[in-house]
Write a protein that holds these residues in place. Structure first.
Motif, mmCIF file in Angstrom:
data_model
loop_
_atom_site.group_PDB
_atom_site.id
_atom_site.type_symbol
_atom_site.label_atom_id
_atom_site.label_comp_id
_atom_site.label_asym_id
_atom_site.label_seq_id
_atom_site.Cartn_x
_atom_site.Cartn_y
_atom_site.Cartn_z
ATOM 1 N N ALA A 158 0.817 -1.217 0.000
ATOM 2 C CA ALA A 158 0.000 0.000 0.000
ATOM 3 C C ALA A 158 0.854 1.273 0.000
ATOM 4 O O ALA A 158 0.328 2.377 0.129
ATOM 5 C CB ALA A 158 -0.929 -0.011 1.216
ATOM 6 N N GLY A 159 2.183 1.126 -0.124
ATOM 7 C CA GLY A 159 3.064 2.291 -0.180
ATOM 8 C C GLY A 159 3.477 2.826 1.180
ATOM 9 O O GLY A 159 3.958 3.955 1.283
ATOM 10 N N ILE A 160 3.305 2.029 2.215
ATOM 11 C CA ILE A 160 3.678 2.441 3.568
ATOM 12 C C ILE A 160 4.968 1.714 3.932
ATOM 13 O O ILE A 160 4.952 0.523 4.241
ATOM 14 C CB ILE A 160 2.549 2.119 4.567
ATOM 15 N N TYR A 161 6.083 2.443 3.868
ATOM 16 C CA TYR A 161 7.402 1.852 4.069
ATOM 17 C C TYR A 161 8.054 2.287 5.385
ATOM 18 O O TYR A 161 8.878 1.565 5.918
ATOM 19 C CB TYR A 161 8.336 2.220 2.911
ATOM 20 N N THR A 162 7.707 3.486 5.852
ATOM 21 C CA THR A 162 8.368 4.027 7.037
ATOM 22 C C THR A 162 7.361 4.308 8.153
ATOM 23 O O THR A 162 6.142 4.318 7.916
ATOM 24 C CB THR A 162 9.081 5.353 6.706
ATOM 25 N N VAL A 163 7.887 4.555 9.331
ATOM 26 C CA VAL A 163 7.042 4.939 10.465
ATOM 27 C C VAL A 163 6.307 6.238 10.135
ATOM 28 O O VAL A 163 5.131 6.397 10.462
ATOM 29 C CB VAL A 163 7.886 5.081 11.752
ATOM 30 N N GLU A 164 6.978 7.143 9.445
ATOM 31 C CA GLU A 164 6.345 8.402 9.037
ATOM 32 C C GLU A 164 5.143 8.141 8.126
ATOM 33 O O GLU A 164 4.063 8.715 8.325
ATOM 34 C CB GLU A 164 7.356 9.301 8.331
ATOM 35 N N ASP A 165 5.306 7.263 7.132
ATOM 36 C CA ASP A 165 4.192 6.904 6.249
ATOM 37 C C ASP A 165 3.027 6.355 7.067
ATOM 38 O O ASP A 165 1.861 6.699 6.835
ATOM 39 C CB ASP A 165 4.606 5.833 5.232
ATOM 40 N N PHE A 166 3.353 5.481 8.014
ATOM 41 C CA PHE A 166 2.347 4.854 8.864
ATOM 42 C C PHE A 166 1.593 5.913 9.669
ATOM 43 O O PHE A 166 0.358 5.949 9.686
ATOM 44 C CB PHE A 166 3.018 3.846 9.805
ATOM 45 N N LEU A 167 2.342 6.802 10.327
ATOM 46 C CA LEU A 167 1.719 7.821 11.171
ATOM 47 C C LEU A 167 0.865 8.795 10.355
ATOM 48 O O LEU A 167 -0.186 9.241 10.818
ATOM 49 C CB LEU A 167 2.788 8.586 11.953
ATOM 50 N N ARG A 168 1.316 9.113 9.168
ATOM 51 C CA ARG A 168 0.521 10.019 8.320
ATOM 52 C C ARG A 168 -0.832 9.407 7.988
ATOM 53 O O ARG A 168 -1.846 10.108 7.954
ATOM 54 C CB ARG A 168 1.292 10.366 7.049
ATOM 55 N N LEU A 169 -0.855 8.100 7.758
ATOM 56 C CA LEU A 169 -2.141 7.459 7.473
ATOM 57 C C LEU A 169 -2.969 7.287 8.746
ATOM 58 O O LEU A 169 -4.194 7.377 8.700
ATOM 59 C CB LEU A 169 -1.930 6.116 6.761
ATOM 60 N N VAL A 170 -2.318 7.091 9.886
ATOM 61 C CA VAL A 170 -3.049 7.042 11.163
ATOM 62 C C VAL A 170 -3.797 8.355 11.355
ATOM 63 O O VAL A 170 -4.958 8.369 11.773
ATOM 64 C CB VAL A 170 -2.095 6.803 12.369
ATOM 65 N N VAL A 171 -3.146 9.469 11.034
ATOM 66 C CA VAL A 171 -3.754 10.790 11.218
ATOM 67 C C VAL A 171 -4.843 11.044 10.187
ATOM 68 O O VAL A 171 -5.946 11.468 10.533
ATOM 69 C CB VAL A 171 -2.672 11.896 11.148
ATOM 70 N N ARG A 172 -4.550 10.777 8.926
ATOM 71 C CA ARG A 172 -5.483 11.150 7.852
ATOM 72 C C ARG A 172 -6.622 10.173 7.663
ATOM 73 O O ARG A 172 -7.746 10.583 7.378
ATOM 74 C CB ARG A 172 -4.725 11.300 6.529
ATOM 75 N N ASP A 173 -6.347 8.881 7.798
ATOM 76 C CA ASP A 173 -7.400 7.895 7.517
ATOM 77 C C ASP A 173 -7.128 6.578 8.241
ATOM 78 O O ASP A 173 -6.738 5.584 7.622
ATOM 79 C CB ASP A 173 -7.490 7.671 6.006
ATOM 80 N N PRO A 174 -7.343 6.556 9.568
ATOM 81 C CA PRO A 174 -7.047 5.342 10.331
ATOM 82 C C PRO A 174 -7.887 4.129 9.885
ATOM 83 O O PRO A 174 -7.401 3.000 9.947
ATOM 84 C CB PRO A 174 -7.357 5.725 11.779
ATOM 85 N N GLN A 175 -9.093 4.366 9.390
ATOM 86 C CA GLN A 175 -9.923 3.246 8.927
ATOM 87 C C GLN A 175 -9.317 2.587 7.692
ATOM 88 O O GLN A 175 -9.350 1.366 7.550
ATOM 89 C CB GLN A 175 -11.361 3.716 8.640
ATOM 90 N N LYS A 176 -8.761 3.391 6.811
ATOM 91 C CA LYS A 176 -8.082 2.845 5.627
ATOM 92 C C LYS A 176 -6.896 1.991 6.062
ATOM 93 O O LYS A 176 -6.666 0.906 5.522
ATOM 94 C CB LYS A 176 -7.629 3.973 4.710
#
Length: 181
Positions: free
Chosen positions: A61-79
């Motif tokens: 899904a294009g999530i490689y780093t902790v930063e990528d992970f956290l950005r999606l936690v903030v923007r769209d945790p359900q996704k």
């Protein structure tokens, strides 16, 4: 001449000891980081095994780093939960999310101006969390906003997330002096 060799200089005897731990460095390359860094690979987070199913799903899904992970936690945790799938229980998710949020942020800022002229804007941090509002040439932290301002800012945040290509990375100059793009 005959030479005689003596091998009985030392006498080896049996002995007993208390139990002890032998330390080695196996597995150190695969250790989790406490706290994780933004640029750490995502498998450094609790509950994500290196090359495991969650790691593979996140990478796909294009999530490689902790930063990528956290950005999606903030923007769209359900996704994010959907990407991880049903194999991640709520308890595992809580542990993973808590560990990720111990990450020390790097201090990057992003600004979104919904309209020209740029009188009103909102500020985001490294992981796209709302940090504050710029209005009338003044910065207002999230904590200082009135209820009416919070409602207004919530609509701006949704608009910013939908139009992220218009968000500008803050470059260290005065927030008011952005050049028009």
């Amino acid at each position: 001449m005959a030479s005689v060799l003596f091998f009985n200089l030392f006498r080896i005897r049996e002995a007993k000891t208390d139990a002890f731990t032998v330390k080695d460095h196996r597995g150190e390359l695969y250790k989790k980081h406490y706290p994780p860094a933004l640029n750490d690979e995502v498998w450094r987070l609790d509950k994500i095994g290196k090359d495991g199913s969650f790691h593979k799903r996140l990478n796909k899904a294009g999530i490689y780093t902790v930063e990528d992970f956290l950005r999606l936690v903030v923007r769209d945790p359900q996704k994010l939960r959907h990407i991880l799938g049903s194999g991640m229980s709520n308890k595992m998710w809580d542990v993973l999310e808590q560990h990720s949020k111990t990450c020390v942020l790097g201090g990057k800022l992003y600004v979104y101006y919904p309209d020209e002229p740029r009188n009103v804007g909102i500020i985001f941090n490294d992981i796209y969390e709302l940090s504050g509002l710029i209005a009338g040439g003044q910065y207002h932290s999230v904590d200082s906003l009135s209820d009416n301002q919070k409602v207004f800012v919530d609509t701006l945040v949704k608009k910013a997330y939908d139009n992220w290509t218009h968000v500008i990375e803050y470059d260290g100059f005065s927030i008011h002096h952005f050049h028009k793009s």
